[in-house]
Scaffold this motif. Structure first.
Motif, short mmCIF file in Angstrom:
data_model
loop_
_atom_site.label_atom_id
_atom_site.label_comp_id
_atom_site.label_asym_id
_atom_site.label_seq_id
_atom_site.Cartn_x
_atom_site.Cartn_y
_atom_site.Cartn_z
N ALA A 25 -3.71 -2.56 0.11
CA ALA A 25 -3.96 -3.97 -0.22
C ALA A 25 -3.06 -4.85 0.63
O ALA A 25 -3.47 -5.89 1.14
N THR A 26 -1.81 -4.43 0.82
CA THR A 26 -0.90 -5.20 1.65
C THR A 26 -1.35 -5.16 3.11
O THR A 26 -1.35 -6.16 3.81
N GLN A 27 -1.75 -3.96 3.51
CA GLN A 27 -2.15 -3.77 4.91
C GLN A 27 -3.37 -4.63 5.25
O GLN A 27 -3.45 -5.22 6.31
N CYS A 28 -4.32 -4.69 4.33
CA CYS A 28 -5.59 -5.31 4.65
C CYS A 28 -5.74 -6.71 4.07
O CYS A 28 -6.71 -7.40 4.34
N GLY A 29 -4.82 -7.13 3.23
CA GLY A 29 -4.97 -8.38 2.51
C GLY A 29 -4.53 -9.60 3.30
O GLY A 29 -4.92 -9.79 4.45
N PRO A 30 -3.70 -10.43 2.67
CA PRO A 30 -3.32 -11.71 3.27
C PRO A 30 -2.70 -11.56 4.66
O PRO A 30 -2.85 -12.42 5.51
N ARG A 31 -2.01 -10.43 4.89
CA ARG A 31 -1.39 -10.24 6.21
C ARG A 31 -2.43 -10.29 7.30
O ARG A 31 -2.24 -10.90 8.35
N GLN B 241 -12.45 -10.53 -4.51
CA GLN B 241 -13.54 -9.56 -4.66
C GLN B 241 -13.82 -8.83 -3.36
O GLN B 241 -14.04 -7.63 -3.33
N GLU B 242 -13.82 -9.62 -2.30
CA GLU B 242 -14.10 -9.03 -0.99
C GLU B 242 -13.02 -8.01 -0.63
O GLU B 242 -13.30 -6.93 -0.13
N LEU B 243 -11.79 -8.39 -0.89
CA LEU B 243 -10.68 -7.49 -0.56
C LEU B 243 -10.83 -6.18 -1.33
O LEU B 243 -10.64 -5.09 -0.79
N GLU B 244 -11.22 -6.31 -2.59
CA GLU B 244 -11.41 -5.12 -3.42
C GLU B 244 -12.49 -4.21 -2.82
O GLU B 244 -12.33 -3.00 -2.74
N ALA B 245 -13.59 -4.83 -2.41
CA ALA B 245 -14.68 -4.06 -1.81
C ALA B 245 -14.22 -3.39 -0.51
O ALA B 245 -14.47 -2.21 -0.26
N LEU B 246 -13.51 -4.16 0.30
CA LEU B 246 -13.01 -3.62 1.57
C LEU B 246 -12.11 -2.41 1.31
O LEU B 246 -12.20 -1.39 1.98
N LEU B 247 -11.23 -2.55 0.30
CA LEU B 247 -10.32 -1.44 -0.03
C LEU B 247 -11.09 -0.22 -0.52
O LEU B 247 -10.75 0.91 -0.18
N THR C 135 -2.12 8.50 2.09
CA THR C 135 -1.10 8.69 3.13
C THR C 135 -0.14 7.51 3.23
O THR C 135 0.55 7.36 4.22
N ALA C 136 -0.10 6.65 2.20
CA ALA C 136 0.81 5.50 2.22
C ALA C 136 2.24 6.01 2.42
O ALA C 136 2.55 7.14 2.02
N PRO C 137 3.16 5.25 2.97
CA PRO C 137 2.97 3.87 3.43
C PRO C 137 2.17 3.80 4.75
O PRO C 137 1.97 4.82 5.39
N TYR C 138 1.78 2.62 5.11
CA TYR C 138 0.95 2.42 6.29
C TYR C 138 1.72 1.74 7.42
O TYR C 138 2.80 1.23 7.23
N LYS C 139 1.11 1.76 8.56
CA LYS C 139 1.65 1.27 9.84
C LYS C 139 2.72 2.25 10.35
O LYS C 139 3.33 3.00 9.60
N TRP C 140 2.92 2.21 11.63
CA TRP C 140 3.88 3.13 12.25
C TRP C 140 5.30 2.88 11.77
O TRP C 140 6.12 3.77 11.72
N ASN C 141 5.59 1.60 11.41
CA ASN C 141 6.95 1.37 10.93
C ASN C 141 7.07 1.66 9.44
O ASN C 141 8.12 1.47 8.84
#
Lengths: 389, 487
Positions: free
Chosen positions: B326-332, B346-352, B313-319
């Motif tokens: 990855a952008t949604q959950c990563g460094p931001r 590695q953790e980010l990959e698992a989370l995704l 369902t990308a893109p994400y966020k209401w805007n």
């Protein structure tokens, strides 16, 4: 064939025997009234409706919802407490959950565990915010509104609406609702009585056969008038009763039984609501509260008498003879809007307060003993409403 | 309520959203039900949650006990009678009305419990139980995800799990009572210096300790580590972990499970203040609107969004600004939300992996055979209608199916203006949301102002900017909503 005939004969004998016993009895009387008015904590004099839930009595007034408990006003709920509107028109108890469902002039409210959850036209599928009657049947809440009938499914949140658009409504103004087993009856102001078949999901209208506003041409051939103000179902006799502004109508599934002031003991033809159970049919009129003892065709009407504080009971015997008895206490007012039963007692919503009508067997016996005008068993009712067809 | 002899349902009570736990009182007279999501309410007011109390004898609703300022009520423990029989219910206190940039100052989400003194007499129609909220966090470290709670048989101690901190806390009830006496109730809910006055031990558990029971002799507590398939055994006499019982789960942790562990772990957040799962309980949403990234109070408030079934369902966020997860959950996330280093690669990959595989819940409004009811059928025709009731053609860009096409989860994945922006929104251009299981996503619209599906159109579509709906009758709108509930 033979056995059927035998059975019929037997039925006739049993019927004769039971009616014989019934008319020999005098109707029970309400002998004492305890009134709840603004002086005793009611938020408004005008009481639209009253619903009994065991020892609790809920009353809907022009200015809030009232809980009466242990003989006093225990609690008043207003819009600032979460009620959707101050005018409370109908109250139904969900026997399963103990919750209340409330019809107001600002939508429907679900009162559960001390908390109001409100449903309005803009926030839900409710047809209209002007709501009059309300009833709970299993998981469904039925609401009569000024624009038709709404049904809420408490399990799925689905709203289903019926009006002139999708059902045989002559007029949309739906005032009263009465669940009756497999059927549900609706009082439609100007549209007669509507019957909804729950299993078959279809509607059947009952209207005034002569379609004459002010006249009844065919006695007992149909509803007395299409301005139906409210409806009640008697679970014991399986009869449905409709109050109109021009008389009272009962329907037993085959025949109509109509009552007018001119040839019955009905206090007035202008009736706000009926109620019925056992052999009793009650009519809340603008000139007092009337009760018909159906098998004997004896009427008892209650109203405040001219003498201050006193109550008047008018009995109309089957032979048409009238008899007046006096009680030391009276209904709060003669303009009656609605009522409910509590054991042998009744609760009555009037334009000037809520009245608790109490039966006292000893007082009743005294009143009858003092009454001179005794009816003799010979005078059986020629004036009982005639059978149709 | 189910009759065990016949296995049939006797009656059904309405709870609130996400009923979580059921508890029978010690005297058998009350049944309590906790709820995870708060009441739907005005966006500028703190949330109010509900603990339902049923009268077990009369089998009716006794009281809906309101817990103000809180969400995510979990287990329910009742103190022994000699302590007054109060209830403890773990909860979260969100400060969603203020800008989230305050993580470094703390207070965005605090974690504690409600101390409920139930009114046991016949209620006179009004909620009467007394509720006090006490925090279990410390000033410099938080204990997120309070979940399981149990008293020792003598009532001297309470064991409470912090599922997102992987900790059990043990506290002294006499000391708790003293704290409750010393600090006024209205202050307690916002004091971070309470726990140190009554907590006697904090012990590490496995991943995601959700439930706890105490042995009848009061010597041991058993903690269920949901994301480890193990039990932590606590020695209550010496206040230490006695052992861990392996329940035989998989020895090799898949990225999926690792991701779920990370999702429900607060240690990546500054001072352990919260986890992803704190705002996304059940990997869904918390029913709140948040003032997430802007430093300006009250601007660009956004309703939380579900994480169920969002892979495509990308893109994400209401805007609609985040092109992928990855952008949604990563460094931001690390920078804005957690104020910490965040997850490594590695953790980010698992989370995704986890977030990409959160399933949709089964649909409660659709018959098992997929057959529509009459209302759903009629509603479908309205969703796909091309003409108004008076025969005017509905322009393509105003048809529901244009922006909400069935093939792609009912979103065309394009941002558009549908007239729903308010003066508090920087832009009216909004992501077209997917509509799968939309019935469980209230409140609706980007700012959470529509509390029910009906309100999206009855209140917020006065100018037919969000589909043409003004000509619809009430029956048609109701039917369309019945159809939307099948998606």
């Amino acid at each position: 064939m033979k056995s059927t005939a035998k059975k019929t004969l037997l039925a006739v004998i049993v019927l004769l025997a039971t009616t014989g016993f019934a008319w020999a009895q005098k109707p029970h009387l309400i002998t004492r009234w305890e009134n709840y008015t603004t002086a005793s904590g009611m938020p408004d004099a005008k009481v639209f409706c009253v619903t009994v839930d065991g020892s609790r009595v809920w009353a809907g007034t022009e200015d809030g919802l009232v809980l009466i408990e242990n003989g006093k006003v225990a609690k008043v709920f207003k819009p600032e407490d979460g009620l959707p509107h101050r005018a409370v028109m109908g109250i139904a108890v969900d026997k399963n959950t103990g919750d209340l469902w409330i019809a107001t002039f600002g939508g429907v409210s679900h009162f559960s565990g001390g908390h109001f959850e409100n449903f309005k036209n803009l926030t839900s599928g409710l047809l209209n915010d002007i709501c009059y009657g309300i009833a709970v049947v299993d998981q469904y809440v039925w609401v009569t509104t000024t624009a038709g009938v709404s049904r809420y499914n408490t399990y799925t949140g689905e709203w289903t609406n019926w009006s002139e658009k999708n059902a045989p409504f002559h007029e949309p103004w739906s005032y009263g609702v009465a669940p009756a087993g497999d059927k549900i009856y609706f009082a439609i102001w100007g549209g007669g009585l509507l019957e909804y078949d729950v299993k078959g999901n279809y509607w059947k209208p009952y209207t005034d056969p002569d379609e004459e506003m002010e006249m009844v041409l065919f006695r007992n051939q149909g509803l007395v008038h299409i301005i139906v103000s409210n409806v009640a179902w008697n679970p014991d006799t399986k009869m449905v009763w409709a109050s109109t502004y021009f008389g009272l109508s009962g329907y037993d599934g085959r025949n109509w039984h109509n009552y007018l002031t001119k040839d019955s003991g009905l206090a007035s033809d202008f009736i706000n609501a009926p109620k019925s159970r056992r052999n009793e049919v009650w009519a809340c009129t603008d000139k007092g509260l009337s009760m018909l003892d159906y098998p004997t065709n004896t009427w008892v009407s209650y109203r405040p008498s001219q003498q201050k504080g006193q109550g008047e009971i008018e009995i109309t015997w089957p032979n048409g003879k009238k008899e007046k008895l006096a009680t030391p206490t009276a209904l709060a007012h003669n303009y009656i809007l609605n009522m409910d039963f509590q054991g042998e007692d009744i609760w009555v919503a009037t334009a000037q307060g809520l009245s608790h009508g109490i039966r006292e067997p000893q007082k009743e016996a005294q009143l009858y003993a003092n009454a001179r005008n005794h009816r003799s068993p010979g005078d059986l009712a020629p004036s009982h409403s005639q059978k149709g067809d | 309520m189910i009759d065990l002899a016949s296995g049939t349902e006797i009656k059904r009570f309405s709870t609130h959203r996400y009923p979580e736990q059921v508890a029978l009182s010690r005297d058998g007279r009350r049944v309590y039900v906790s709820n995870i999501l708060p009441h739907l309410g005005s966006y500028d007011q703190p949330p109010v949650s509900e603990l339902l109390a049923l009268d077990a004898t009369k089998q009716v609703v006794a009281e809906r006990i309101l817990i103000p300022g809180a969400i995510e009520l979990r287990h329910i423990a009742e103190a022994p009678a000699q302590l007054g029989g109060y209830l403890l219910v773990p909860l979260v206190r969100p400060k969603n009305l203020g800008p989230l940039i305050r993580v470094s100052q703390g207070w965005v989400l605090t974690h504690g419990m409600a101390v409920v003194r139930p009114a046991l007499h016949e209620p006179v129609g009004e909620a009467e139980s007394k509720v006090t909220e006490v925090l279990l966090d410390d000033i410099d470290y938080y204990f997120a995800g309070n979940d399981g709670v149990a008293f020792t048989p003598d009532g001297r101690r309470v064991i409470i799990t912090s599922a997102e901190a992987n900790v059990v806390s043990i506290f002294d009830t006499a000391k708790l009572a003293r704290r409750l006496q010393q600090v006024p109730a209205e202050e307690l809910a916002d004091r971070l210096d309470s726990a140190l006055t009554f907590v006697v031990a904090r012990l590490a558990t496995g991943h995601n300790p959700t439930a706890v029971v105490v042995s009848p002799d009061g010597l041991r507590a058993y903690v269920a580590n949901r994301l480890d398939d193990s039990l932590t055994v606590v020695d209550l006499a010496h206040l230490k972990v006695a052992s861990t019982i392996d329940l035989g789960g998989p020895k090799c942790i898949t990225p999926m499970r690792r991701g779920e562990q990370l999702f429900f772990s607060a240690k990546y957040c500054f001072q352990g203040q919260f986890a992803c799962g704190t705002c996304h309980p059940n990997s869904h949403l918390d029913g709140l609107a948040w003032n997430l990234e802007t430093p300006q109070l009250g601007r660009d408030r956004v309703a939380n969004r579900t994480l169920r079934g969002i892979r495509d369902t990308a893109p994400y966020k209401w805007n609609g600004r985040n092109p992928d997860l990855a952008t949604q959950c990563g460094p931001r996330i690390a920078k804005f939300l957690f104020r910490s280093e965040g997850f490594n690669t590695q953790e980010l990959e698992a989370l995704l992996t986890y977030i990409n595989n959160i399933p949709l819940a089964p649909n409660r409004h659709l018959a098992p055979d997929g057959q529509y009811t009459e209302a759903q059928e009629r509603g479908k025709a309205i969703f796909y209608r091309r003409h108004t009731n008076d025969g005017r053609v509905i322009p393509v860009q105003s048809r529901c199916e244009t922006c909400h096409p069935a093939e792609t989860h009912y979103t065309n994945r394009i941002s558009t203006e549908v007239g729903s922006a308010t003066k508090y929104d920087t832009s009216g251009l909004l992501d077209t949301p997917q509509l799968d299981r939309v019935y469980e996503d209230a409140p609706y619209l980007h700012n959470g102002e529509a509390l029910t599906l009906e309100e999206i159109w009855t209140v917020f579509n006065n100018y037919d900017t969000h589909g043409i709906t003004s000509d619809m009758s009430k029956e048609q709108l109701n039917d369309m909503i019945e159809f939307l509930k099948t998606l």
